[in-house]
Design a protein around this motif. Structure first.
Motif, PDB file in Angstrom:
ATOM      1  N   LEU A   1     -10.610   6.864 -43.519  1.00 48.51           N
ATOM      2  CA  LEU A   1     -11.734   7.793 -43.359  1.00 48.51           C
ATOM      3  C   LEU A   1     -12.897   7.408 -44.263  1.00 48.51           C
ATOM      4  CD1 LEU A   1      -9.792  11.167 -43.170  1.00 48.51           C
ATOM      5  CD2 LEU A   1     -11.003  10.030 -41.309  1.00 48.51           C
TER       6      LEU A   1
ATOM      7  N   SER B   1     -14.509   4.172 -42.957  1.00 45.98           N
ATOM      8  CA  SER B   1     -15.270   4.405 -41.728  1.00 45.98           C
ATOM      9  C   SER B   1     -16.601   5.050 -42.030  1.00 45.98           C
ATOM     10  CB  SER B   1     -14.469   5.271 -40.754  1.00 45.98           C
ATOM     11  OG  SER B   1     -14.309   6.587 -41.251  1.00 45.98           O
ATOM     12  N   LYS B   2     -16.625   5.934 -42.998  1.00 46.16           N
ATOM     13  CA  LYS B   2     -17.886   6.566 -43.376  1.00 46.16           C
ATOM     14  C   LYS B   2     -18.817   5.563 -44.068  1.00 46.16           C
ATOM     15  CE  LYS B   2     -19.831  10.642 -45.513  1.00 46.16           C
ATOM     16  NZ  LYS B   2     -19.588  11.899 -46.201  1.00 46.16           N
TER      17      LYS B   2
ATOM     18  N   ASN C   1     -19.888   3.012 -41.346  1.00 46.46           N
ATOM     19  CA  ASN C   1     -20.354   3.610 -40.093  1.00 46.46           C
ATOM     20  C   ASN C   1     -19.535   3.121 -38.889  1.00 46.46           C
ATOM     21  OD1 ASN C   1     -21.957   5.355 -38.597  1.00 46.46           O
ATOM     22  ND2 ASN C   1     -23.459   3.773 -38.154  1.00 46.46           N
ATOM     23  N   THR C   2     -18.221   3.210 -39.036  1.00 53.81           N
ATOM     24  CA  THR C   2     -17.301   2.846 -37.953  1.00 53.81           C
ATOM     25  C   THR C   2     -16.345   4.020 -37.747  1.00 53.81           C
ATOM     26  OG1 THR C   2     -15.727   1.840 -39.477  1.00 53.81           O
ATOM     27  CG2 THR C   2     -17.407   0.389 -38.515  1.00 53.81           C
ATOM     28  N   THR C   3     -15.288   3.801 -36.992  1.00 48.28           N
ATOM     29  CA  THR C   3     -14.301   4.850 -36.778  1.00 48.28           C
ATOM     30  C   THR C   3     -13.062   4.568 -37.628  1.00 48.28           C
ATOM     31  OG1 THR C   3     -13.227   3.701 -34.953  1.00 48.28           O
ATOM     32  CG2 THR C   3     -15.068   5.150 -34.388  1.00 48.28           C
ATOM     33  N   PRO C   4     -12.335   5.596 -37.997  1.00 47.98           N
ATOM     34  CA  PRO C   4     -11.083   5.377 -38.746  1.00 47.98           C
ATOM     35  C   PRO C   4     -10.086   4.564 -37.921  1.00 47.98           C
ATOM     36  CG  PRO C   4     -11.691   7.702 -38.787  1.00 47.98           C
ATOM     37  CD  PRO C   4     -12.639   7.016 -37.865  1.00 47.98           C
ATOM     38  N   GLU C   5     -10.089   4.751 -36.614  1.00 46.90           N
ATOM     39  CA  GLU C   5      -9.170   4.009 -35.747  1.00 46.90           C
ATOM     40  C   GLU C   5      -9.401   2.509 -35.850  1.00 46.90           C
ATOM     41  OE1 GLU C   5      -9.457   8.129 -34.432  1.00 46.90           O
ATOM     42  OE2 GLU C   5     -11.015   6.625 -34.685  1.00 46.90           O
TER      43      GLU C   5
ATOM     44  N   ARG D   1     -10.430   0.791 -38.422  1.00 45.96           N
ATOM     45  CA  ARG D   1      -9.836   0.326 -39.679  1.00 45.96           C
ATOM     46  C   ARG D   1      -8.318   0.230 -39.566  1.00 45.96           C
ATOM     47  NH1 ARG D   1      -9.807  -2.978 -43.582  1.00 45.96           N
ATOM     48  NH2 ARG D   1      -8.451  -2.317 -45.226  1.00 45.96           N
TER      49      ARG D   1
END
Length: 43
Positions: free
Chosen positions: A3, A6-7, A10-14, A16
């Protein structure tokens, strides 16, 4: 951690989690031969 990264990027946790999973699989396949000794079972 996924999380936070991703923040920060600027991506998604998925994304990563997928990247980490792929790295873990690659590392295991290249650093250990133990997984090659596992035999398939009949289902």
């Amino acid at each position: 951690m996924a999380l936070r990264l991703s923040k920060a990027f600027n991506t998604t946790p998925e994304l990563r989690l997928i990247l980490q999973r792929n790295y873990d699989l690659w590392e295991t396949a290249h650093k250990s031969n133990d997984w090659k000794l596992v035999e398939a079972i009949a289902v």
